[in-house]
Design a protein around this motif. Structure first.
Motif, short mmCIF file in Angstrom:
data_model
loop_
_atom_site.label_atom_id
_atom_site.label_comp_id
_atom_site.label_asym_id
_atom_site.label_seq_id
_atom_site.Cartn_x
_atom_site.Cartn_y
_atom_site.Cartn_z
N UNK A 87 0.83 -1.20 0.00
CA UNK A 87 0.00 0.00 0.00
C UNK A 87 0.87 1.26 0.00
N UNK A 88 1.93 1.25 0.79
CA UNK A 88 2.81 2.42 0.86
C UNK A 88 3.57 2.62 -0.44
N UNK A 89 4.09 1.54 -1.01
CA UNK A 89 4.85 1.64 -2.25
C UNK A 89 3.94 2.04 -3.41
N UNK A 90 2.73 1.53 -3.44
CA UNK A 90 1.77 1.92 -4.46
C UNK A 90 1.50 3.42 -4.39
N UNK A 91 1.30 3.93 -3.18
CA UNK A 91 1.06 5.36 -3.00
C UNK A 91 2.27 6.17 -3.43
N UNK A 92 3.45 5.72 -3.03
CA UNK A 92 4.69 6.38 -3.46
C UNK A 92 4.78 6.40 -4.98
N UNK A 93 4.51 5.27 -5.61
CA UNK A 93 4.60 5.17 -7.07
C UNK A 93 3.66 6.16 -7.75
N UNK A 94 2.43 6.25 -7.26
CA UNK A 94 1.44 7.14 -7.86
C UNK A 94 1.83 8.61 -7.69
N UNK A 95 2.19 8.99 -6.48
CA UNK A 95 2.55 10.38 -6.22
C UNK A 95 3.80 10.78 -6.99
N UNK A 96 4.76 9.86 -7.06
CA UNK A 96 5.99 10.15 -7.79
C UNK A 96 5.73 10.23 -9.30
N UNK A 97 4.74 9.52 -9.76
CA UNK A 97 4.40 9.49 -11.18
C UNK A 97 3.70 10.77 -11.63
N UNK A 98 2.83 11.29 -10.76
CA UNK A 98 1.98 12.40 -11.18
C UNK A 98 2.39 13.76 -10.60
N UNK A 99 3.30 13.76 -9.62
CA UNK A 99 3.68 15.03 -8.99
C UNK A 99 5.20 15.13 -8.89
N UNK A 100 5.68 16.36 -8.91
CA UNK A 100 7.11 16.63 -8.77
C UNK A 100 7.39 16.88 -7.29
N UNK A 101 7.91 15.87 -6.60
CA UNK A 101 8.11 15.95 -5.16
C UNK A 101 9.58 15.87 -4.76
N UNK A 102 10.47 15.90 -5.73
CA UNK A 102 11.90 15.80 -5.43
C UNK A 102 12.38 17.00 -4.63
N UNK A 103 13.29 16.75 -3.70
CA UNK A 103 13.87 17.81 -2.89
C UNK A 103 15.14 18.34 -3.55
N UNK A 104 15.45 19.59 -3.27
CA UNK A 104 16.73 20.14 -3.70
C UNK A 104 17.84 19.56 -2.82
N UNK A 105 19.07 19.51 -3.33
CA UNK A 105 20.17 18.82 -2.62
C UNK A 105 20.43 19.33 -1.21
N UNK A 106 20.48 20.65 -1.00
CA UNK A 106 20.83 21.17 0.32
C UNK A 106 19.79 20.85 1.38
N UNK A 107 18.49 21.11 1.14
CA UNK A 107 17.50 20.74 2.16
C UNK A 107 17.52 19.26 2.51
N UNK A 108 17.72 18.41 1.50
CA UNK A 108 17.75 16.98 1.77
C UNK A 108 18.97 16.61 2.61
N UNK A 109 20.12 17.19 2.28
CA UNK A 109 21.34 16.90 3.05
C UNK A 109 21.18 17.34 4.50
N UNK A 110 20.62 18.53 4.71
CA UNK A 110 20.40 19.02 6.06
C UNK A 110 19.41 18.14 6.81
N UNK A 111 18.39 17.69 6.11
CA UNK A 111 17.40 16.79 6.71
C UNK A 111 18.06 15.49 7.18
#
Length: 226
Positions: A87-111
Motif C-alpha cells: 500500500x505504501x509503495x503503491x502510494x509512493x509510485x502514484x505520487x511520484x508518477x503524477x507530482x514533482x516531489x523531489x527535494x533540492x540537494x541542500x534541504x535533503x542533506x540538512x534533513x
C-alpha cells in the motif's frame, strides 16, 4: 474475533491492489519488482520480529488471530510485511508518477544530518529500552548507508510521502495497538520502549515504519531498472 488481524491486512491492501491495474497507473507491471523487494526487506524485519517476540519485547493476542504461526509469528504478522509495504509503495509510485516531489540537494542533506543526530541521540538516551535503541539506531544507519554509501537522493521525497500516509498508518496501527478494541492485538513490554504513545501507538512504530518503507523503495527502484 479470530480474523481481525487478517482482515486488517486484507483491507489495507485490497483497494491499492485493484487500482494497480488502472491504465493510467499500471503498477501491476512492477509486481515482480515489488515482491522481490518486499521479500528481501521482509526477511530482515521478520527476523527482527521473531527475536523481539521470543524475548518478550512484544507479543500477540490470540483472540484476534487465526492461530497459524510460522517461527513463532502469527501468519497475519508475516503478511503485514507484504500488505503494508504494498500500500505504501503503491502510494509512493502514484505520487511520484503524477507530482514533482523531489527535494533540492541542500534541504535533503540538512534533513539527513539533522535526522541522524536526533535519532542517534534518542538511541543513546534510551539505550536500556530495546525497541527504542534498535529502532533509532538502525534508522540512523539506514539513512547513512542510503545517502552516503549508496548515493540515493530521494529520501526527503519518500519521507514526505510517508507523512501523507500517516492518517492510514494511524488507522491501521491504531487498531493493532488497541484503538477501538477491547484489548490490543499487539502488546508491548512497557520497559522496552519510551512509553510515549500517539493514540495507542508507541512513537517507535512511526520510525520503524519509515525504515521499512525506505528499504522497500530502495530495492523496488533497483529491481525496476533490471
Amino acid at each position: 474475533m479470530h480474523f481481525t488481524y487478517l482482515l486488517i491486512d486484507f483491507f489495507t491492501v485490497i483497494v491499492c491492489f485493484i487500482f494497480s491495474f488502472h491504465p493510467k497507473i499500471r503498477f501491476s507491471r512492477h509486481f515482480g519488482a515489488f515482491f522481490k523487494a518486499s521479500f528481501l526487506v521482509g526477511i530482515v524485519f521478520i527476523m527482527w520480529d521473531i527475536w523481539f517476540t521470543k524475548n518478550g519485547v512484544w507479543w500477540f493476542n490470540d483472540d484476534y488471530l487465526t492461530g497459524l504461526r510460522i517461527f513463532g509469528l502469527p501468519i497475519e504478522e508475516i503478511l503485514f510485511f507484504i500488505c503494508i509495504p504494498f500500500s505504501c509503495i503503491f502510494t509512493y509510485f502514484c505520487l511520484d508518477k503524477f507530482f514533482k516531489l523531489d527535494w533540492k540537494p541542500l534541504p535533503e542533506k540538512l534533513y539527513i544530518i539533522f535526522s541522524v543526530i536526533i535519532y542517534l541521540t534518542v538511541a543513546f538516551v534510551f539505550y536500556d529500552s530495546v525497541y527504542t535503541l534498535v529502532t533509532f539506531l538502525t534508522l540512523s544507519l539506514t539513512l547513512i548507508i542510503l545517502y552516503y554509501n549508496l548515493g540515493v537522493r530521494w529520501i526527503g521525497k519518500v519521507s514526505f510521502i510517508y507523512l501523507i500516509l500517516l492518517p492510514g498508518f494511524l488507522s491501521v496501527n491504531g487498531i493493532l495497538t488497541g484503538t477501538g478494541l477491547e484489548n490490543p492485538i499487539v502488546n508491548y513490554n512497557p520497559s522496552e520502549f519510551i512509553g510515549f504513545r500517539i493514540l495507542t501507538i508507541p512513537i517507535e512504530d512511526f520510525f520503524y515504519g519509515l525504515e521499512l518503507i525506505l528499504w522497500n523503495v530502495f530495492f523496488l527502484r533497483k529491481f525496476m531498472k533490471q
